[in-house]
Design a protein around this motif. Structure first.
Motif, PDB file in Angstrom:
ATOM      1  N   ARG A 185     -47.113  33.891  -6.712  1.00  0.00           N
ATOM      2  CA  ARG A 185     -46.220  33.992  -7.873  1.00  0.00           C
ATOM      3  C   ARG A 185     -44.806  34.341  -7.422  1.00  0.00           C
ATOM      4  O   ARG A 185     -43.852  33.799  -7.909  1.00  0.00           O
ATOM      5  CB  ARG A 185     -46.689  35.090  -8.827  1.00  0.00           C
ATOM      6  CG  ARG A 185     -48.093  34.934  -9.290  1.00  0.00           C
ATOM      7  CD  ARG A 185     -48.163  33.978 -10.473  1.00  0.00           C
ATOM      8  NE  ARG A 185     -49.534  33.546 -10.601  1.00  0.00           N
ATOM      9  CZ  ARG A 185     -50.080  33.129 -11.736  1.00  0.00           C
ATOM     10  NH1 ARG A 185     -49.339  33.076 -12.817  1.00  0.00           N
ATOM     11  NH2 ARG A 185     -51.328  32.753 -11.781  1.00  0.00           N
ATOM     12  N   GLU A 224     -53.470  43.633  -7.871  1.00  0.00           N
ATOM     13  CA  GLU A 224     -53.920  42.856  -9.024  1.00  0.00           C
ATOM     14  C   GLU A 224     -52.951  43.040 -10.190  1.00  0.00           C
ATOM     15  O   GLU A 224     -52.539  42.089 -10.846  1.00  0.00           O
ATOM     16  CB  GLU A 224     -55.318  43.337  -9.411  1.00  0.00           C
ATOM     17  CG  GLU A 224     -56.137  42.282 -10.100  1.00  0.00           C
ATOM     18  CD  GLU A 224     -57.551  42.756 -10.346  1.00  0.00           C
ATOM     19  OE1 GLU A 224     -58.091  43.482  -9.477  1.00  0.00           O
ATOM     20  OE2 GLU A 224     -58.102  42.429 -11.394  1.00  0.00           O
ATOM     21  N   LEU A 225     -52.588  44.307 -10.404  1.00  0.00           N
ATOM     22  CA  LEU A 225     -51.656  44.604 -11.487  1.00  0.00           C
ATOM     23  C   LEU A 225     -50.276  44.031 -11.147  1.00  0.00           C
ATOM     24  O   LEU A 225     -49.597  43.477 -12.012  1.00  0.00           O
ATOM     25  CB  LEU A 225     -51.568  46.119 -11.700  1.00  0.00           C
ATOM     26  CG  LEU A 225     -50.673  46.572 -12.844  1.00  0.00           C
ATOM     27  CD1 LEU A 225     -51.203  46.073 -14.182  1.00  0.00           C
ATOM     28  CD2 LEU A 225     -50.556  48.086 -12.865  1.00  0.00           C
ATOM     29  N   GLY A 228     -49.600  41.432  -9.458  1.00  0.00           N
ATOM     30  CA  GLY A 228     -49.624  39.986  -9.726  1.00  0.00           C
ATOM     31  C   GLY A 228     -49.286  39.704 -11.180  1.00  0.00           C
ATOM     32  O   GLY A 228     -48.452  38.843 -11.494  1.00  0.00           O
ATOM     33  N   ALA A 229     -49.930  40.479 -12.065  1.00  0.00           N
ATOM     34  CA  ALA A 229     -49.713  40.276 -13.498  1.00  0.00           C
ATOM     35  C   ALA A 229     -48.275  40.611 -13.890  1.00  0.00           C
ATOM     36  O   ALA A 229     -47.665  39.927 -14.715  1.00  0.00           O
ATOM     37  CB  ALA A 229     -50.701  41.138 -14.288  1.00  0.00           C
ATOM     38  N   ASP A 257     -45.925  37.898 -12.718  1.00  0.00           N
ATOM     39  CA  ASP A 257     -46.125  36.768 -13.604  1.00  0.00           C
ATOM     40  C   ASP A 257     -45.323  36.936 -14.896  1.00  0.00           C
ATOM     41  O   ASP A 257     -44.584  36.048 -15.318  1.00  0.00           O
ATOM     42  CB  ASP A 257     -47.626  36.701 -13.917  1.00  0.00           C
ATOM     43  CG  ASP A 257     -48.028  35.330 -14.395  1.00  0.00           C
ATOM     44  OD1 ASP A 257     -47.577  34.354 -13.757  1.00  0.00           O
ATOM     45  OD2 ASP A 257     -48.756  35.250 -15.398  1.00  0.00           O
ATOM     46  N   LEU A 306     -47.869  44.047 -20.962  1.00  0.00           N
ATOM     47  CA  LEU A 306     -46.865  43.377 -20.130  1.00  0.00           C
ATOM     48  C   LEU A 306     -45.620  43.086 -20.940  1.00  0.00           C
ATOM     49  O   LEU A 306     -44.509  43.097 -20.416  1.00  0.00           O
ATOM     50  CB  LEU A 306     -47.461  42.091 -19.545  1.00  0.00           C
ATOM     51  CG  LEU A 306     -48.606  42.329 -18.549  1.00  0.00           C
ATOM     52  CD1 LEU A 306     -49.322  41.020 -18.245  1.00  0.00           C
ATOM     53  CD2 LEU A 306     -48.088  42.955 -17.260  1.00  0.00           C
TER      54      LEU A 306
END
Lengths: 439, 258
Positions: free
Chosen positions: B18, B45-46, B48-49, B52, B139
């Protein structure tokens, strides 16, 4: 107290000792003198020329004074020139204080007299000083004045000093314990190094406090870990759900379900958050952000926040305050606590009802009353409403985690303030004392 | 925090992917990123979000996993905003902020943390952070906060705000729809001012509580929406103009929606 009892006891003991000894002495002299009077009178019969002034005679009988008087009481011979006026001529010994008779030491003493009529009706009076009794009295007095009295005085002073010191130590310990009760768990009781019972008690209390403090720290640590370990994966779940929601074109039903999942997730998160905060407050470690603030102003802000919500149900929401009132605490936390109380009041008050907030001033500090016209809380459930997850059967359907009032109670307790539910004619009245109760 | 073997590896690959994507986009002619974000977060993981979500808002994001590397990257400069996790391997996020402020770096900082006790929030802000977000956050909330932090300096210079037919005079404290004066309470004026200066962007309830009311808690009842609906009634009432767009579960976007 003990010292006073001790002094009194000594006093009584000495008095008793003196009284016993002196009566015993006097009694002994009494019978002796009576016998002597009898002997002399027998001897005097017929011996008209016997001189009472004969030294040998006097010494032999150890008489201090003696006198022979005619039958009308006029002086005949001897070193006693007058019959003591109160003396009964019955041949019995009588203690009489005669100012004319002075002892060899110079002080006036009581003298034992025996007066008796001889068969020829003349009067014989013999007397014996009782310097022994006076000496005894003097000795007792001296022992008391020079020994017991100063000793008792010193004992009294030492007692007063040590009891003052002891009560000072107890007061200090009490203050320290109050401090600890308010959450200063690092505080310890002072050890005086005098190795007494109070010190050993303080030692035990300190050990207990150390254990308690360790347990509290552990709890807080565990709490933070739970917070971290629970939030992190839940955070990822939330992020994923949100990403799916925004990255894909989903059928409306799927959108709705994701929405629902997010809501439920947030609800469970709010509950864990509230629980952790309650635990955190109960550990009592937040004491750093306290400041003085205007209570009425704070409540006014909250009323402003809740006004539209109240208007929706046509509820009259008002603050009434008598004067400007200040309290000392963490304003953010108390704001949250009062928000919860007002939230509750508005939630449970039926349409066209009333929520009235009053700020009352007392000598010790402000008291806030939040009175609503809702269904109220039955007396037997009032203690439970502040417990975790409590929901009454009637309110179980209403939204919320059931932790709102628990959080309120935890915040209030953290400050050392008090909250209670008062009897109200109708509805429910919460009373919050914004000051620490003094004993 | 524990890494989850293969799962986390793929997540981190994705995160990097990303990041590369957003940088690629940035290097394409005709695309200029709104701002450069440095994200220091050890949960890949977080992260990445987050990358994004921020990339969707046209931000260029550089992601660093640990505190010490984060600190040295910050020192190089060139970032418009920092998003830092409170607890990181090696150097804690809060120490990075302290160090930055000590060296007089004024770049805005948003702290994200799984700890939420009031103390922690205060600590973060005292260290010099500009905003504080508690995990897990939405988010959208994060994006909205980043937007808001980057906009701050612009906001203060304006004396008049205009959105469609709405005019807000910040000096006279008056509001007009066309020629028609709208009577607003002090709070309603503040709310409208906040919405108008954030026009076209998501404004969340938390942001309103924090910035307009200065409250640091979320009330059980959704009281903010009731304030908004009153305000909406006043400025939309009797006209066909629509200004508030409700984003379900998130907040509102204020604009002249026609």
């Amino acid at each position: 107290m003990a010292v006073i009892a001790y002094v009194m006891g000594t006093f009584v003991l000495f008095g008793f000792l003196y009284w016993n000894l002196s009566t015993w002495e006097v009694g002994r002299f009494r019978s002796l003198l009576e016998l002597q009077a009898l002997g002399i009178s027998a001897y005097l019969e017929g011996q008209k020329n016997l001189s009472l002034e004969d030294k040998a005679y006097n010494q032999a009988y150890r008489l201090s004074v003696s006198g022979l008087f005619e039958r009308d009481g006029s002086y005949a011979q001897g070193n006693l020139h007058e019959i003591p006026s109160s003396l009964l001529l019955d041949g019995k010994a009588h203690l009489i204080l005669d100012p004319n008779v002075r002892s060899k030491r110079g002080f006036a003493t009581q003298t034992l007299f025996v007066g008796t009529r001889l068969p020829d009706q003349r009067i014989l009076v013999i007397g014996r000083e009782t310097p022994e009794v006076a000496v005894l009295e003097e000795a007792v007095k001296r022992v008391f004045m020079e020994g017991v009295f100063p000793f008792s005085l010193v004992a009294l002073m030492i007692g007063a000093f040590s009891s003052r010191k002891m009560s000072g130590r107890l007061r200090a310990a009490q203050q320290q314990l109050d401090e600890i009760k308010r959450g200063a768990l690092h505080e310890r009781l002072t050890i005086s190094n005098s190795n007494d019972e109070l010190d050993s008690l303080a030692h035990s209390v300190n050990e207990m406090l150390a254990q308690l403090e360790a347990a509290m720290h552990e709890l807080e640590h565990v709490g933070n870990n739970i917070a971290h370990d629970l939030r992190t994966p839940l955070g990822r779940v939330r992020a994923h759900l949100e990403q799916v929601q925004s990255d894909f074109v989903l059928p409306l039903e799927a959108q709705g379900r994701i929405e629902q999942a997010l809501n439920n997730l947030d609800q469970s998160l709010n509950a864990t958050t509230a629980l952790l905060r309650v635990a955190h407050f109960e550990a009592g470690s937040t004491d750093t952000h306290f400041s003085e603030f205007d209570v009425s102003e704070m409540l006014q802000e909250l009323v402003e926040l809740y006004q539209p919500a109240a208007e929706c149900k046509a509820i009259e929401l008002v603050v009434r305050n008598e004067t400007e009132e200040f309290a000392r605490g963490d304003r953010d936390l108390l704001l949250e606590a009062f928000a919860n109380l007002i939230d509750n009041a508005v939630k449970f008050t039926p349409e066209r009802g009333m929520v009235e907030i009053r700020v009352m001033s007392t000598l010790q500090g402000p008291i806030v009353e939040i009175h609503d016209s809702g269904p109220g809380i039955p007396a037997n459930q009032r203690n439970q409403v502040f417990k975790r997850f409590y929901r009454s059967r009637e309110t179980r359907h209403a939204a919320g985690s059931g932790l709102g009032l628990t959080l309120v109670a935890a915040i209030i307790r953290l400050h050392g303030f008090e909250v209670e539910i008062k009897d109200a004619d109708r509805g429910c009245a919460f009373l919050v004392q914004l000051f620490r109760r003094t004993r | 925090m524990r890494r989850l073997g293969s799962g986390s590896a793929s997540a981190s690959d994705r995160g990097r992917g990303r990041k590369a994507l957003s940088v690629d986009k940035a290097s394409q002619p005709g695309f200029s990123p709104r701002a450069k974000v440095l994200l220091v977060e050890d949960d890949e993981e977080l992260a990445g979000a987050i990358i994004d979500a921020l990339a969707k808002r046209q931000y260029e994001v550089l992601h660093i996993c640990n505190g010490s590397e984060g600190l040295s990257k910050v020192g190089e400069g060139g970032f418009d905003i920092l998003v830092i996790d409170r607890i990181l391997p090696e150097v804690y996020g809060i120490n990075i902020v302290q160090e930055l402020r000590r060296q007089n770096f004024n770049v805005p900082v948003l702290i994200i943390s799984a700890l939420d006790a009031v103390d922690e929030r205060v600590l973060g802000l005292e260290a010099g952070a500009d905003d504080y977000l508690i995990k897990p956050f939405s988010l959208e909330e994060l994006g909205a906060r980043v937007d808001a932090l980057l906009r701050r300096p612009l906001q203060s210079s304006a004396t008049k705000l205009q959105v469609g037919p709405l005019t807000l005079d910040l000096l006279r404290r008056t509001a007009f729809r066309g020629d028609e004066k709208i009577e607003l309470s002090a709070r309603e004026f503040q709310l409208l001012e906040y919405f108008m200066s954030n026009a076209g962007r998501l404004v969340t309830r938390q942001m309103l509580l924090k910035d307009v009311w200065k409250f640091h808690f979320v009330p059980q009842t959704n009281v903010v929406d009731q304030h908004i609906s009153k305000l909406r009634h006043k400025i939309e009432g009797g006209s066909t103009s629509r200004f508030f767009l409700n984003v379900r579960g998130q907040g509102h976007i204020f604009d002249h929606h026609g």
